[in-house]
Design a protein around this motif. Sequence first.
Motif, short mmCIF file in Angstrom:
data_model
loop_
_atom_site.label_atom_id
_atom_site.label_comp_id
_atom_site.label_asym_id
_atom_site.label_seq_id
_atom_site.Cartn_x
_atom_site.Cartn_y
_atom_site.Cartn_z
N VAL A 1 -28.74 6.72 15.58
CA VAL A 1 -29.45 6.24 14.38
C VAL A 1 -30.52 5.25 14.85
N ASP A 2 -31.77 5.62 14.65
CA ASP A 2 -32.89 4.79 15.11
C ASP A 2 -33.36 3.88 13.99
N GLU A 3 -33.52 2.59 14.28
CA GLU A 3 -33.95 1.56 13.32
C GLU A 3 -33.03 1.53 12.09
N LEU A 4 -31.78 1.26 12.35
CA LEU A 4 -30.76 1.18 11.29
C LEU A 4 -31.12 0.16 10.21
N HIS A 5 -31.88 -0.87 10.57
CA HIS A 5 -32.18 -1.94 9.60
C HIS A 5 -32.94 -1.43 8.39
N GLU A 6 -33.52 -0.23 8.45
CA GLU A 6 -34.29 0.30 7.34
C GLU A 6 -33.44 1.05 6.32
N MET A 7 -32.18 1.31 6.63
CA MET A 7 -31.34 2.13 5.75
C MET A 7 -30.69 1.26 4.68
N LYS A 8 -30.87 1.67 3.41
CA LYS A 8 -30.46 0.86 2.27
C LYS A 8 -28.96 0.89 2.01
N ASP A 9 -28.31 2.00 2.38
CA ASP A 9 -26.88 2.13 2.09
C ASP A 9 -26.19 2.85 3.25
N ARG A 10 -24.90 3.10 3.08
CA ARG A 10 -24.09 3.68 4.15
C ARG A 10 -23.88 5.18 4.00
N SER A 11 -24.59 5.82 3.11
CA SER A 11 -24.33 7.24 2.85
C SER A 11 -24.54 8.10 4.10
N VAL A 12 -25.60 7.82 4.86
CA VAL A 12 -25.85 8.61 6.07
C VAL A 12 -24.79 8.32 7.13
N ILE A 13 -24.49 7.05 7.33
CA ILE A 13 -23.47 6.67 8.31
C ILE A 13 -22.13 7.30 7.96
N ASN A 14 -21.76 7.20 6.68
CA ASN A 14 -20.48 7.79 6.26
C ASN A 14 -20.44 9.29 6.46
N SER A 15 -21.56 9.96 6.18
CA SER A 15 -21.62 11.41 6.37
C SER A 15 -21.46 11.79 7.84
N LEU A 16 -22.12 11.04 8.71
CA LEU A 16 -22.00 11.32 10.14
C LEU A 16 -20.59 11.06 10.65
N GLN A 17 -20.01 9.93 10.23
CA GLN A 17 -18.66 9.58 10.70
C GLN A 17 -17.62 10.60 10.25
N SER A 18 -17.76 11.11 9.04
CA SER A 18 -16.78 12.06 8.53
C SER A 18 -16.77 13.35 9.34
N GLY A 19 -17.90 13.68 9.96
CA GLY A 19 -17.97 14.90 10.77
C GLY A 19 -17.51 14.70 12.21
N MET A 20 -17.18 13.47 12.57
CA MET A 20 -16.79 13.16 13.95
C MET A 20 -15.29 12.97 14.13
N ILE A 21 -14.53 13.03 13.07
CA ILE A 21 -13.14 12.61 13.09
C ILE A 21 -12.31 13.33 14.14
N GLN A 22 -12.52 14.64 14.33
CA GLN A 22 -11.64 15.42 15.21
C GLN A 22 -12.07 15.40 16.67
N ASN A 23 -13.16 14.73 16.98
CA ASN A 23 -13.65 14.69 18.37
C ASN A 23 -13.44 13.29 18.94
N PRO A 24 -12.50 13.10 19.85
CA PRO A 24 -12.20 11.75 20.39
C PRO A 24 -13.34 11.18 21.23
N ASP A 25 -14.29 12.04 21.65
CA ASP A 25 -15.41 11.57 22.45
C ASP A 25 -16.71 11.43 21.63
N ALA A 26 -16.63 11.66 20.36
CA ALA A 26 -17.83 11.54 19.51
C ALA A 26 -18.27 10.09 19.44
N GLN A 27 -19.58 9.88 19.43
CA GLN A 27 -20.13 8.53 19.39
C GLN A 27 -21.25 8.42 18.35
N LEU A 28 -21.16 7.38 17.54
CA LEU A 28 -22.21 7.04 16.57
C LEU A 28 -22.92 5.80 17.11
N ILE A 29 -24.16 5.96 17.54
CA ILE A 29 -24.88 4.91 18.25
C ILE A 29 -26.10 4.49 17.43
#
Length: 521
Positions: A142-170
């Motif tokens: 996620v580039d320039e996180l400071h511009e994002m108004k809410d967590r909808s994008v972050i939540n959507s990305l995290q929900s798709g990573m649950i089954q992968n123990p090596d997944a990274q949200l950076i």
Amino acid sequence: MPDVNTGKILKPAPFQVFILSMLFGWRTRKGDHVRFNKALISMARTNSKTALASYICVYELLFGEPKYNKQIVIVAKAMKQASISFRYSQTILNKLRAKSSFLKKKIDVLSTEIRDSNNNWIKAYASEASTLDGIHASVAVVDELHEMKDRSVINSLQSGMIQNPDAQLISISTAGFHTNYPMYEDYTLFSEMLEKDNPALDRILFLCWEQDDEKEISYPETWIKSNPLMCMPQKKEILTERIEQDRDIALKQGTINSVFVKNMNIWRSKEESGSYLNIDEWNDTLETDFDVTGRSVYIGVDLSKSNDSTALAFVFPFKNEGNLCWYIDSHSFIATRGGIEAREKTDEIPYRKLEEQGQCSISQLSSGIIDIDYVYEWLVNFINDHQLNVISVCYDSWNFNSFLAKVDKHQDWAMIAVRQGTYSLNTPTREFREKLINKQIVHSDNKILQSNFMNAIVKEDNNGIKLDKSHNNNKIDAADAVMDAFSRAIYYFDSDNEDDNGLPNWTNEQWNNFFNNEYSF
């Protein structure tokens, strides 16, 4: 890997080696998985943040796990920003393909995606949560996180990573101007957790290069704190010269806050100068354990137009080890003409979430306007539930008639109209800031109140100063209500020294200010 600008073999800076080592080199003993599944990396601009994001994506494509069907995404508020890192990734891989027949056969670099023969790919997305549905990213940058108004994008990305123990949200970003956006909330939370060595941070990599104090803007030798690329001598000279130039111009133009944010990586609430308070001054006086039950209180009321907010403010005088102090809090009432979603987007405040936390009440009328009867009933219940001793209710007399009629009929509160000019509000406005900086004023963790004070600027004329807002959408209703109440609460402790008639032993100047503010002759 090649440098994205020169094409030559990249010699990474020490801080870049450190970041990459933390992300990919630190593994768990059990299962040999990455230690950090989430990262927040923050530094000043022009320190190769976006290039770093592209190196992370290319590394994951070439060497990451699993071997097949990896989805690597670059996300930013706008596609223009996300495309920069994607184009860097294209440049790196095209340079590698030119030198390796194996990679040339294995990897296709297309205009909108990079894909290899194992069905692994890199794509760029704008920050719309709906476009990320169905994505199971192995790495999401996620580039320039400071511009994002809410967590909808972050939540959507995290929900798709649950089954992968090596997944990274950076997330890689500079600080910003929106202290009510998710990144600032994470920044303050992670900073506090680090100080307390909270084990909940064990799987989160939080790295922040920032100045310790805004005074350091005058000391270029300290700027490496927020500009880690200055560890390289050739970069230090260029960066120092450019930041000095930006600083000197900003000082002349009154836009120094922009330099604090972009070049010093210090959070500020407004791009222009003239802010009444900054976020550090506000955070330094947070008090979460204050019990208001049974206390004396001054109440400020700022009633709204039909499509605006109404605010009630509470100022509680108290003594702390002999020091004269005041605790402030507020409750807002939110009009919903046009819909609450539109209101949240315009004001950039998550009112529905804050209503659940008891910080505001959203209008339930079909018209969406503020229900004055409800405001009155809420106030009466709050006073009774907390057994408060109401010293006075201080109000802006604009549009106050219906509320005043209810009070006159049912209550014996002392009602004081506060003129809204600089002459009347000069003293409380100056004293409030001085006492807050001295930590004599503390406040609740009320996000609407915080947002209002961060929106407030100083309006000055020949009679003094008062709070104002630079843009119509910048709400300051709760801050105005606080200032109304504080205009009387400031004199609370003077009653400790009364004369024989029960009147305060004020100086002639204090009496003159009182009568000039309250009466016209």
